[in-house]
Design a protein around this motif. Structure first.
Motif, PDB file in Angstrom:
ATOM      1  N   LEU A 229       0.832  -1.199   0.000  1.00 39.69           N
ATOM      2  CA  LEU A 229       0.000   0.000   0.000  1.00 39.69           C
ATOM      3  C   LEU A 229       0.870   1.254   0.000  1.00 39.69           C
ATOM      4  CD1 LEU A 229      -2.623   1.559   0.218  1.00 39.69           C
ATOM      5  CD2 LEU A 229      -2.626   1.110   2.682  1.00 39.69           C
ATOM      6  N   LEU A 230       1.926   1.266   0.808  1.00 30.26           N
ATOM      7  CA  LEU A 230       2.815   2.431   0.835  1.00 30.26           C
ATOM      8  C   LEU A 230       3.527   2.614  -0.496  1.00 30.26           C
ATOM      9  CD1 LEU A 230       4.271   2.036   4.435  1.00 30.26           C
ATOM     10  CD2 LEU A 230       2.571   3.710   3.665  1.00 30.26           C
ATOM     11  N   ASP A 231       3.961   1.511  -1.099  1.00 31.21           N
ATOM     12  CA  ASP A 231       4.570   1.602  -2.440  1.00 31.21           C
ATOM     13  C   ASP A 231       3.564   2.162  -3.450  1.00 31.21           C
ATOM     14  OD1 ASP A 231       7.007   0.630  -1.551  1.00 31.21           O
ATOM     15  OD2 ASP A 231       6.571  -1.449  -2.125  1.00 31.21           O
ATOM     16  N   THR A 232       2.311   1.764  -3.308  1.00 28.56           N
ATOM     17  CA  THR A 232       1.254   2.282  -4.174  1.00 28.56           C
ATOM     18  C   THR A 232       1.047   3.772  -3.944  1.00 28.56           C
ATOM     19  OG1 THR A 232       0.105   0.146  -4.223  1.00 28.56           O
ATOM     20  CG2 THR A 232      -1.209   2.104  -4.734  1.00 28.56           C
ATOM     21  N   TRP A 233       0.950   4.158  -2.684  1.00 28.11           N
ATOM     22  CA  TRP A 233       0.689   5.558  -2.359  1.00 28.11           C
ATOM     23  C   TRP A 233       1.842   6.462  -2.812  1.00 28.11           C
ATOM     24  CZ3 TRP A 233      -3.591   7.900  -1.752  1.00 28.11           C
ATOM     25  CH2 TRP A 233      -3.643   9.200  -1.228  1.00 28.11           C
ATOM     26  N   ALA A 234       3.046   5.926  -2.824  1.00 29.07           N
ATOM     27  CA  ALA A 234       4.187   6.706  -3.315  1.00 29.07           C
ATOM     28  C   ALA A 234       4.004   7.088  -4.784  1.00 29.07           C
ATOM     29  CB  ALA A 234       5.482   5.920  -3.121  1.00 29.07           C
ATOM     30  N   GLN A 235       3.218   6.312  -5.521  1.00 32.81           N
ATOM     31  CA  GLN A 235       2.927   6.621  -6.923  1.00 32.81           C
ATOM     32  C   GLN A 235       1.716   7.541  -7.071  1.00 32.81           C
ATOM     33  OE1 GLN A 235       3.235   2.896  -9.466  1.00 32.81           O
ATOM     34  NE2 GLN A 235       3.500   1.948  -7.456  1.00 32.81           N
ATOM     35  N   VAL A 236       0.861   7.565  -6.049  1.00 31.89           N
ATOM     36  CA  VAL A 236      -0.341   8.395  -6.090  1.00 31.89           C
ATOM     37  C   VAL A 236      -0.084   9.797  -5.547  1.00 31.89           C
ATOM     38  CG1 VAL A 236      -2.710   8.640  -5.190  1.00 31.89           C
ATOM     39  CG2 VAL A 236      -1.857   6.383  -5.902  1.00 31.89           C
ATOM     40  N   ALA A 237       0.624   9.888  -4.421  1.00 32.05           N
ATOM     41  CA  ALA A 237       0.762  11.150  -3.685  1.00 32.05           C
ATOM     42  C   ALA A 237       1.273  12.319  -4.534  1.00 32.05           C
ATOM     43  CB  ALA A 237       1.661  10.930  -2.464  1.00 32.05           C
ATOM     44  N   PRO A 238       2.267  12.128  -5.425  1.00 36.76           N
ATOM     45  CA  PRO A 238       2.720  13.283  -6.218  1.00 36.76           C
ATOM     46  C   PRO A 238       1.637  13.887  -7.103  1.00 36.76           C
ATOM     47  CG  PRO A 238       4.330  11.505  -6.296  1.00 36.76           C
ATOM     48  CD  PRO A 238       3.085  10.936  -5.677  1.00 36.76           C
ATOM     49  N   HIS A 239       0.666  13.073  -7.508  1.00 39.62           N
ATOM     50  CA  HIS A 239      -0.422  13.532  -8.368  1.00 39.62           C
ATOM     51  C   HIS A 239      -1.631  14.026  -7.577  1.00 39.62           C
ATOM     52  CE1 HIS A 239       1.675  11.784 -11.831  1.00 39.62           C
ATOM     53  NE2 HIS A 239       1.880  10.725 -11.070  1.00 39.62           N
ATOM     54  N   ARG A 240      -1.683  13.701  -6.275  1.00 36.01           N
ATOM     55  CA  ARG A 240      -2.817  14.097  -5.429  1.00 36.01           C
ATOM     56  C   ARG A 240      -2.277  14.716  -4.136  1.00 36.01           C
ATOM     57  NH1 ARG A 240      -4.747  13.359  -9.643  1.00 36.01           N
ATOM     58  NH2 ARG A 240      -6.320  11.802 -10.264  1.00 36.01           N
ATOM     59  N   PRO A 241      -1.593  15.866  -4.239  1.00 31.19           N
ATOM     60  CA  PRO A 241      -0.955  16.452  -3.049  1.00 31.19           C
ATOM     61  C   PRO A 241      -1.945  16.898  -1.981  1.00 31.19           C
ATOM     62  CG  PRO A 241      -0.861  17.968  -4.917  1.00 31.19           C
ATOM     63  CD  PRO A 241      -1.356  16.661  -5.451  1.00 31.19           C
ATOM     64  N   ASP A 242      -3.219  17.060  -2.339  1.00 29.64           N
ATOM     65  CA  ASP A 242      -4.219  17.489  -1.361  1.00 29.64           C
ATOM     66  C   ASP A 242      -4.996  16.324  -0.759  1.00 29.64           C
ATOM     67  OD1 ASP A 242      -5.266  16.998  -3.862  1.00 29.64           O
ATOM     68  OD2 ASP A 242      -6.769  18.597  -3.794  1.00 29.64           O
ATOM     69  N   TRP A 243      -4.612  15.078  -1.083  1.00 29.99           N
ATOM     70  CA  TRP A 243      -5.252  13.901  -0.525  1.00 29.99           C
ATOM     71  C   TRP A 243      -4.379  13.283   0.569  1.00 29.99           C
ATOM     72  CZ3 TRP A 243      -9.832  11.072  -1.857  1.00 29.99           C
ATOM     73  CH2 TRP A 243     -10.633  11.720  -2.800  1.00 29.99           C
ATOM     74  N   THR A 244      -5.048  12.602   1.514  1.00 33.71           N
ATOM     75  CA  THR A 244      -4.369  11.947   2.633  1.00 33.71           C
ATOM     76  C   THR A 244      -4.745  10.468   2.671  1.00 33.71           C
ATOM     77  OG1 THR A 244      -4.381  13.979   3.951  1.00 33.71           O
ATOM     78  CG2 THR A 244      -4.098  11.908   5.156  1.00 33.71           C
ATOM     79  N   LEU A 245      -3.774   9.638   2.984  1.00 31.01           N
ATOM     80  CA  LEU A 245      -4.022   8.214   3.234  1.00 31.01           C
ATOM     81  C   LEU A 245      -4.075   8.000   4.737  1.00 31.01           C
ATOM     82  CD1 LEU A 245      -4.172   5.183   2.409  1.00 31.01           C
ATOM     83  CD2 LEU A 245      -1.652   5.169   2.475  1.00 31.01           C
ATOM     84  N   ARG A 246      -5.196   7.516   5.238  1.00 25.02           N
ATOM     85  CA  ARG A 246      -5.328   7.185   6.659  1.00 25.02           C
ATOM     86  C   ARG A 246      -5.255   5.666   6.818  1.00 25.02           C
ATOM     87  NH1 ARG A 246     -10.481  11.070   8.311  1.00 25.02           N
ATOM     88  NH2 ARG A 246      -9.391  13.084   8.060  1.00 25.02           N
ATOM     89  N   VAL A 247      -4.304   5.216   7.604  1.00 24.45           N
ATOM     90  CA  VAL A 247      -4.097   3.790   7.834  1.00 24.45           C
ATOM     91  C   VAL A 247      -4.589   3.459   9.238  1.00 24.45           C
ATOM     92  CG1 VAL A 247      -2.430   1.904   7.902  1.00 24.45           C
ATOM     93  CG2 VAL A 247      -2.096   3.812   6.293  1.00 24.45           C
ATOM     94  N   TYR A 248      -5.707   2.719   9.304  1.00 27.31           N
ATOM     95  CA  TYR A 248      -6.271   2.290  10.586  1.00 27.31           C
ATOM     96  C   TYR A 248      -5.832   0.858  10.856  1.00 27.31           C
ATOM     97  CZ  TYR A 248      -9.484   6.286  10.316  1.00 27.31           C
ATOM     98  OH  TYR A 248     -10.032   7.542  10.241  1.00 27.31           O
ATOM     99  N   GLY A 249      -5.274   0.635  12.047  1.00 29.95           N
ATOM    100  CA  GLY A 249      -4.884  -0.723  12.404  1.00 29.95           C
ATOM    101  C   GLY A 249      -3.661  -0.732  13.287  1.00 29.95           C
ATOM    102  N   ALA A 250      -3.410  -1.891  13.873  1.00 34.64           N
ATOM    103  CA  ALA A 250      -2.236  -2.101  14.718  1.00 34.64           C
ATOM    104  C   ALA A 250      -1.712  -3.500  14.441  1.00 34.64           C
ATOM    105  CB  ALA A 250      -2.595  -1.951  16.198  1.00 34.64           C
TER     106      ALA A 250
END
Length: 388
Positions: A229-250
């Motif tokens: 998921l983090l590897d995926t988000w690294a490809q998304v975040a530069p194109h969506r700088p105003d979006w946030t990924l919230r990771v729920y869990g332990a």
């Protein structure tokens, strides 16, 4: 179907047996969901776990049905007494103590089962407890075994041997989808059926999908693929700088995943929310849900997101995932492990409000085919069939 229609025509004793009764995770949540459902419809329920868990699920103090753990902590793993180990006095004492504790656990299990009235049913929700169940006295009871994994995920690990060894002996063993059942039948198992998980909750008010938030909910464990998921988000975040990924869990991977997040330069766009007891609240604050698992059964979190009208992007890692999500209709699927494809799905959902809204509304409608009333009806039909 109305609740009255679903009410049990025959009140039974139902024993739900799992690895634990209190571990944080989907199978434990499912077990207590079904325990409440069976009890509400007239059955007498007893939840049984092999041992108590370290990472615990939040549960009410009074569940309304008895809960038993056979061991206070995880029992010792069996180690073959071969070679010099067989002669070593310490090893022999440990093995003697392990066997004595197992005999006590099996005796306790047998005593619980002897309280059953005619027509009683044992549902073994995971494979490991069969080690104790097969040694216990189950006379007069119907035994149903279950797997909460896909055929492919089980086939790739040690549980495949456990299934082949233990499940030919049960009255019926259940997978979560017809596709998984067909694969086991082709593999030589002949007492196989399937039973989907039930949707636990349909929020009265769906998510407004107004926040620029992508949510992930699940244990921080290798199976859940948070590294991918983090590897995926690294490809998304530069194109969506105003979006946030919230990771729920332990879970056990928490520190490692946070280090990975830092190395990928994602600390500004990823929020580590910890475990949550308010899944509807977490989903109400999200506009997109993402699931990056390596393997799944019939994921409850995916159904809960859809019930909240939150469209999902997920790896197509199991028949249960594609049974829940209809690709292009009420969510988007990506090939298992393909982070580029999953990033593409997230970019499409985060970049197109009309698609988000349309898929979210269809998801909320479509997932209701797994309502508790419908799944209970299937369980009642199965109980009646096996009693003949």
């Amino acid at each position: 179907m109305s609740t009255a229609t679903a009410t049990a025509t025959t009140a039974r004793d139902v024993f739900l047996v799992s690895n634990t009764t209190d571990e944080l995770g989907g199978v434990t949540a499912w077990m207590h969901q079904m325990a409440r459902l069976f009890k509400r419809h007239g059955h007498r329920v007893h939840a049984i776990g092999v041992h108590r868990a370290d990472l615990k699920l939040s549960l009410p103090d009074d569940l309304g049905y008895p809960v038993t753990s056979l061991y206070a902590e995880h029992p010792p793993t069996v180690r073959p007494m071969t070679g010099l180990r067989r002669l070593h006095p310490v090893a022999r004492r440990r093995e003697s103590a392990r066997l004595a504790a197992k005999r006590r656990a099996v005796d306790q299990l047998s005593e619980i089962f002897r309280t059953a009235r005619p027509g009683g049913v044992i549902v073994v929700t995971q494979v490991w407890p069969m080690e104790w169940l097969r040694a216990a006295d189950t006379a007069g009871l119907t035994v149903i075994g279950m797997s909460h994994e896909s055929y492919a995920y089980t086939k790739a690990c040690h549980r495949y041997r456990w299934v082949r060894h233990n499940y030919p002996h049960v009255d019926r063993w259940l997978t979560l989808t017809q596709e998984d059942a067909d694969q086991w039948i082709a593999d030589g198992m002949h007492n196989v059926g399937f039973m989907p998980n039930a949707l636990a909750h349909l929020p009265t008010v769906p998510s407004p999908r107004s926040e620029k938030v992508v949510a992930s909910i699940g244990r921080l464990h290798d199976q859940k693929g948070i590294d991918m998921l983090l590897d995926t988000w690294a490809q998304v975040a530069p194109h969506r700088p105003d979006w946030t990924l919230r990771v729920y869990g332990a879970g056990v991977e928490e520190d490692e995943r946070k280090r990975q997040c830092t190395l990928l330069g994602l600390n500004r766009s990823v929020r580590w929310m910890g475990r949550t007891d308010d899944v509807p609240g977490a989903l109400a604050g999200a506009s997109v849900f993402v699931q990056s698992s390596r393997g799944e059964g019939f994921p409850l979190a995916l159904m809960e997101a859809m019930a909240s009208a939150v469209p999902c992007a997920a790896f197509d890692c199991a028949p249960g995932v594609r049974e829940i999500v209809q690709h292009g209709e009420d969510g988007l699927l990506a090939p298992p492990g393909d982070t580029g494809a999953l990033a593409d799905r997230l970019l499409r959902l985060t970049g197109n409000p009309r698609m988000r809204d349309a898929m979210g509304e269809r998801a909320r409608q479509n997932v209701q085919r797994f309502s508790e009333e419908e799944i209970l009806r299937r369980w009642e039909d199965l109980f009646a069939l096996l009693e003949r």
